[in-house]
Design a protein around this motif. Structure first.
Motif, PDB file in Angstrom:
ATOM      1  N   ILE A  72       0.844  -1.203   0.000  1.00  0.00           N
ATOM      2  CA  ILE A  72       0.000   0.000   0.000  1.00  0.00           C
ATOM      3  C   ILE A  72       0.874   1.245   0.000  1.00  0.00           C
ATOM      4  O   ILE A  72       0.659   2.181  -0.781  1.00  0.00           O
ATOM      5  N   ALA A  73       1.874   1.261   0.876  1.00  0.00           N
ATOM      6  CA  ALA A  73       2.731   2.437   1.010  1.00  0.00           C
ATOM      7  C   ALA A  73       3.505   2.714  -0.272  1.00  0.00           C
ATOM      8  O   ALA A  73       3.663   3.876  -0.680  1.00  0.00           O
ATOM      9  N   ASP A  74       3.978   1.666  -0.929  1.00  0.00           N
ATOM     10  CA  ASP A  74       4.728   1.864  -2.180  1.00  0.00           C
ATOM     11  C   ASP A  74       3.827   2.438  -3.273  1.00  0.00           C
ATOM     12  O   ASP A  74       4.252   3.306  -4.045  1.00  0.00           O
ATOM     13  N   ARG A  75       2.580   1.962  -3.346  1.00  0.00           N
ATOM     14  CA  ARG A  75       1.649   2.508  -4.342  1.00  0.00           C
ATOM     15  C   ARG A  75       1.333   3.969  -4.040  1.00  0.00           C
ATOM     16  O   ARG A  75       1.247   4.805  -4.947  1.00  0.00           O
ATOM     17  N   VAL A  76       1.155   4.269  -2.752  1.00  0.00           N
ATOM     18  CA  VAL A  76       0.888   5.654  -2.356  1.00  0.00           C
ATOM     19  C   VAL A  76       2.063   6.552  -2.708  1.00  0.00           C
ATOM     20  O   VAL A  76       1.887   7.640  -3.281  1.00  0.00           O
ATOM     21  N   GLU A  77       3.279   6.102  -2.395  1.00  0.00           N
ATOM     22  CA  GLU A  77       4.447   6.931  -2.691  1.00  0.00           C
ATOM     23  C   GLU A  77       4.589   7.180  -4.185  1.00  0.00           C
ATOM     24  O   GLU A  77       4.869   8.315  -4.612  1.00  0.00           O
ATOM     25  N   ALA A  78       4.408   6.146  -4.997  1.00  0.00           N
ATOM     26  CA  ALA A  78       4.514   6.321  -6.443  1.00  0.00           C
ATOM     27  C   ALA A  78       3.470   7.313  -6.936  1.00  0.00           C
ATOM     28  O   ALA A  78       3.759   8.175  -7.794  1.00  0.00           O
TER      29      ALA A  78
ATOM     30  N   PRO B 220      -6.254   5.193   1.853  1.00  0.00           N
ATOM     31  CA  PRO B 220      -5.564   3.898   1.830  1.00  0.00           C
ATOM     32  C   PRO B 220      -5.417   3.227   3.189  1.00  0.00           C
ATOM     33  O   PRO B 220      -5.145   2.024   3.257  1.00  0.00           O
ATOM     34  N   HIS B 221      -5.616   3.989   4.277  1.00  0.00           N
ATOM     35  CA  HIS B 221      -5.469   3.416   5.614  1.00  0.00           C
ATOM     36  C   HIS B 221      -6.750   2.721   6.090  1.00  0.00           C
ATOM     37  O   HIS B 221      -6.746   2.075   7.141  1.00  0.00           O
ATOM     38  N   ILE B 222      -7.839   2.887   5.335  1.00  0.00           N
ATOM     39  CA  ILE B 222      -9.089   2.182   5.636  1.00  0.00           C
ATOM     40  C   ILE B 222      -9.346   1.218   4.485  1.00  0.00           C
ATOM     41  O   ILE B 222      -9.475   1.630   3.328  1.00  0.00           O
ATOM     42  N   LEU B 223      -9.412  -0.069   4.783  1.00  0.00           N
ATOM     43  CA  LEU B 223      -9.491  -1.097   3.757  1.00  0.00           C
ATOM     44  C   LEU B 223     -10.911  -1.250   3.223  1.00  0.00           C
ATOM     45  O   LEU B 223     -11.866  -0.686   3.781  1.00  0.00           O
ATOM     46  N   ALA B 224     -11.048  -2.017   2.143  1.00  0.00           N
ATOM     47  CA  ALA B 224     -12.333  -2.140   1.455  1.00  0.00           C
ATOM     48  C   ALA B 224     -13.422  -2.704   2.352  1.00  0.00           C
ATOM     49  O   ALA B 224     -14.605  -2.382   2.183  1.00  0.00           O
ATOM     50  N   ASP B 225     -13.046  -3.547   3.321  1.00  0.00           N
ATOM     51  CA  ASP B 225     -14.049  -4.133   4.219  1.00  0.00           C
ATOM     52  C   ASP B 225     -14.386  -3.222   5.398  1.00  0.00           C
ATOM     53  O   ASP B 225     -15.143  -3.602   6.293  1.00  0.00           O
ATOM     54  N   GLY B 226     -13.822  -2.014   5.414  1.00  0.00           N
ATOM     55  CA  GLY B 226     -14.087  -1.061   6.484  1.00  0.00           C
ATOM     56  C   GLY B 226     -13.111  -1.141   7.641  1.00  0.00           C
ATOM     57  O   GLY B 226     -13.141  -0.279   8.527  1.00  0.00           O
ATOM     58  N   SER B 227     -12.261  -2.143   7.641  1.00  0.00           N
ATOM     59  CA  SER B 227     -11.279  -2.256   8.724  1.00  0.00           C
ATOM     60  C   SER B 227     -10.176  -1.215   8.546  1.00  0.00           C
ATOM     61  O   SER B 227      -9.938  -0.707   7.444  1.00  0.00           O
ATOM     62  N   HIS B 228      -9.517  -0.907   9.633  1.00  0.00           N
ATOM     63  CA  HIS B 228      -8.521   0.162   9.678  1.00  0.00           C
ATOM     64  C   HIS B 228      -7.143  -0.455   9.880  1.00  0.00           C
ATOM     65  O   HIS B 228      -6.981  -1.399  10.654  1.00  0.00           O
ATOM     66  N   LEU B 229      -6.150   0.040   9.164  1.00  0.00           N
ATOM     67  CA  LEU B 229      -4.787  -0.383   9.442  1.00  0.00           C
ATOM     68  C   LEU B 229      -4.437  -0.067  10.891  1.00  0.00           C
ATOM     69  O   LEU B 229      -4.991   0.857  11.488  1.00  0.00           O
ATOM     70  N   SER B 230      -3.532  -0.837  11.460  1.00  0.00           N
ATOM     71  CA  SER B 230      -3.055  -0.511  12.800  1.00  0.00           C
ATOM     72  C   SER B 230      -2.369   0.849  12.765  1.00  0.00           C
ATOM     73  O   SER B 230      -2.035   1.376  11.693  1.00  0.00           O
ATOM     74  N   GLN B 231      -2.140   1.426  13.933  1.00  0.00           N
ATOM     75  CA  GLN B 231      -1.482   2.728  13.977  1.00  0.00           C
ATOM     76  C   GLN B 231      -0.060   2.648  13.420  1.00  0.00           C
ATOM     77  O   GLN B 231       0.392   3.571  12.739  1.00  0.00           O
ATOM     78  N   ARG B 232       0.640   1.552  13.674  1.00  0.00           N
ATOM     79  CA  ARG B 232       1.996   1.415  13.138  1.00  0.00           C
ATOM     80  C   ARG B 232       1.958   1.295  11.623  1.00  0.00           C
ATOM     81  O   ARG B 232       2.813   1.848  10.923  1.00  0.00           O
ATOM     82  N   GLU B 233       0.981   0.577  11.108  1.00  0.00           N
ATOM     83  CA  GLU B 233       0.831   0.466   9.664  1.00  0.00           C
ATOM     84  C   GLU B 233       0.386   1.795   9.054  1.00  0.00           C
ATOM     85  O   GLU B 233       0.893   2.216   8.005  1.00  0.00           O
TER      86      GLU B 233
ATOM     87  N   VAL C   9     -15.165   8.645   4.055  1.00  0.00           N
ATOM     88  CA  VAL C   9     -14.279   7.571   3.608  1.00  0.00           C
ATOM     89  C   VAL C   9     -14.219   7.513   2.087  1.00  0.00           C
ATOM     90  O   VAL C   9     -13.153   7.280   1.499  1.00  0.00           O
ATOM     91  N   ASP C  10     -15.348   7.759   1.443  1.00  0.00           N
ATOM     92  CA  ASP C  10     -15.403   7.736  -0.022  1.00  0.00           C
ATOM     93  C   ASP C  10     -14.737   8.947  -0.663  1.00  0.00           C
ATOM     94  O   ASP C  10     -14.608   9.013  -1.887  1.00  0.00           O
ATOM     95  N   GLY C  11     -14.340   9.917   0.158  1.00  0.00           N
ATOM     96  CA  GLY C  11     -13.694  11.113  -0.380  1.00  0.00           C
ATOM     97  C   GLY C  11     -14.635  12.077  -1.050  1.00  0.00           C
ATOM     98  O   GLY C  11     -14.202  12.955  -1.810  1.00  0.00           O
ATOM     99  N   ASP C  12     -15.930  11.955  -0.757  1.00  0.00           N
ATOM    100  CA  ASP C  12     -16.928  12.807  -1.396  1.00  0.00           C
ATOM    101  C   ASP C  12     -17.250  14.051  -0.581  1.00  0.00           C
ATOM    102  O   ASP C  12     -18.044  14.893  -1.026  1.00  0.00           O
ATOM    103  N   ALA C  13     -16.693  14.167   0.606  1.00  0.00           N
ATOM    104  CA  ALA C  13     -17.007  15.300   1.479  1.00  0.00           C
ATOM    105  C   ALA C  13     -15.809  15.634   2.346  1.00  0.00           C
ATOM    106  O   ALA C  13     -14.965  14.769   2.625  1.00  0.00           O
ATOM    107  N   ARG C  14     -15.754  16.893   2.767  1.00  0.00           N
ATOM    108  CA  ARG C  14     -14.814  17.320   3.802  1.00  0.00           C
ATOM    109  C   ARG C  14     -15.585  17.538   5.098  1.00  0.00           C
ATOM    110  O   ARG C  14     -16.809  17.687   5.086  1.00  0.00           O
ATOM    111  N   SER C  15     -14.857  17.590   6.205  1.00  0.00           N
ATOM    112  CA  SER C  15     -15.501  17.728   7.503  1.00  0.00           C
ATOM    113  C   SER C  15     -14.790  18.775   8.345  1.00  0.00           C
ATOM    114  O   SER C  15     -13.703  19.248   8.000  1.00  0.00           O
TER     115      SER C  15
END
Length: 395
Positions: free
Chosen positions: A17-23, A64-77, A125-131
């Motif tokens: 995930i991180a490599d795709r984000v960096e690229a 990218p830190h929230i996965l397709a199933d709604g789960s969240h990467l750990s804080q270290r991830e 999460v969908d990126g359709d709004a700001r808060s």
């Protein structure tokens, strides 16, 4: 950008995930840094953000830190991924990991009811709004700032609605936001409410020009008059607002460290490139001890900041509230990054204070970072109180 932190079971997934984000940030987002679509506060317009998010969505790196199933990467991830989004000041906006949205998503994911998640969280999460997170109040009225117990904004129950009145200040992203989290104090204590924005009961009075320019919507002063909120839009239970604020603020402080760490990595790359190319007094700048030592100190500060972020993230991953740890990380990392940004400007001389590179913006943003989410001095004071409490407990 290398990161050799041991991130455990999800290491391979996180690196991918991180490599795709960096690229994506380096190849797609960085060219947008010279885009002229800025408002009169020099912050990116919603048009620009929407365009970048469309490309992030297509590249599979949106939120990218929230996965397709709604789960969240750990804080270290999350730390490893958010550091990569921070390689450009526009990266967190493009990838939907920016403040205050990232912290608000975290809070709603932890505390929100199913209805609140469906109505408010999903569009974030969908990126359709700001808060926007409405907690801080004007200093001129002696309202809540670093001391949230001074909150003056009130809420009272009227049938099946809560009625909210007050003023808020430095509300990041309020202008143009679609989702608001409003904090107010009632008989049971402080509570939080989810509101759809814009709302005629919430008026933006002033958006000041500030030293930073990376957050759309600026940092507004807002008046709230007779705002009626349905009871089912309260977050959790009455009187638990301060508890929820801590759930949000500890990881949010760390997320700021993650993102601005990435920005300083990039600023250091730019300064090092300049120092290795620029000639003065018969040799390249890097071969002058004064310049070479500044860049060496940057490497040391970057590594110490990285380790502090990872340590605090590991504490939060245990389920601990992590208030003291996030305070330590906030102080150590923000101060280290300030030193790095300052050295980068100094190494580049006149070029470092122009907008030809992101170095001068990173310097401004890090200077603001030393204040928001608690100034350095407030965190030190809080840690001193902890030292005193611990000492008393041992007596």
């Amino acid at each position: 950008m290398e990161n050799h932190t041991n991130i455990g079971i999800g290491a391979e997934r996180t690196r991918e995930i991180a490599d795709r984000v960096e690229a994506f940030v380096r190849n797609v987002v960085v060219p947008y840094e010279q885009d002229s679509r800025r408002d009169h506060h020099d912050t990116p317009t919603d048009e620009l953000v929407t365009e970048m998010r469309g490309k992030a969505r297509a590249a599979g790196v949106l939120t990218p830190h929230i996965l397709a199933d709604g789960s969240h990467l750990s804080q270290r991830e999350t730390a490893i991924v958010l550091q990569r989004t921070g390689l450009s000041p526009l990266g967190p906006l493009a990838c939907n990991t920016a403040a205050p949205d990232e912290g608000n998503m975290y809070l709603l994911g932890k505390v929100g009811s199913d209805d609140i998640k469906a109505r408010f969280l999903k569009q974030l999460v969908d990126g359709d709004a700001r808060s926007a997170f409405f907690m801080t109040e004007p200093a001129s009225e002696n309202g809540a700032g670093s001391d949230p117990s001074m909150m003056l904004t009130t809420c009272r129950l009227d049938g099946n609605h809560w009625v909210i009145d007050g003023r808020k200040a430095f509300i990041t992203g309020a202008q143009g936001a679609k989702v608001g989290i409003v904090m107010a104090k009632g008989d049971a204590g402080a509570s939080m409410f989810l509101v759809d924005l814009p709302d005629p009961a919430i008026t933006i009075e002033h958006v000041p020009n500030t030293i930073d320019s990376s957050m759309p919507g600026g940092h507004a002063t807002v008046r709230i008059e007779n705002l009626r909120v349905s009871a089912d839009q309260m977050l959790g239970q009455p009187g638990e607002g301060f508890k929820y604020a801590q759930i949000r603020l500890a990881p949010a402080r760390l997320s700021h460290c993650m993102r601005w760490y990435g920005a300083c990595v990039r600023a250091d790359e730019i300064a090092a490139d300049y120092a290795n190319r620029r000639q003065a007094f018969g040799k390249t700048l890097i071969d002058h001890e004064g310049v070479g030592f500044m860049l060496a100190e940057n490497l040391i500060d970057l590594k110490q900041a990285e380790l502090m972020i990872d340590w605090c993230a590991a504490v939060l991953d245990t389920g601990a509230l992590g208030t003291a740890e996030s305070s330590m990380a906030k102080v150590a990392v923000s101060e280290a990054l300030m030193r790095i940004a300052d050295r980068c400007v100094q190494v580049m001389g006149g070029s470092g204070v122009t907008s030809d590179t992101i170095v001068e913006q990173v310097f401004r943003e890090i200077r603001a970072f030393r204040i928001y989410d608690g100034p350095t001095e407030v965190h030190k004071w809080s840690l001193a109180k902890k030292i005193k409490r611990d000492w008393k407990a041992r007596q």
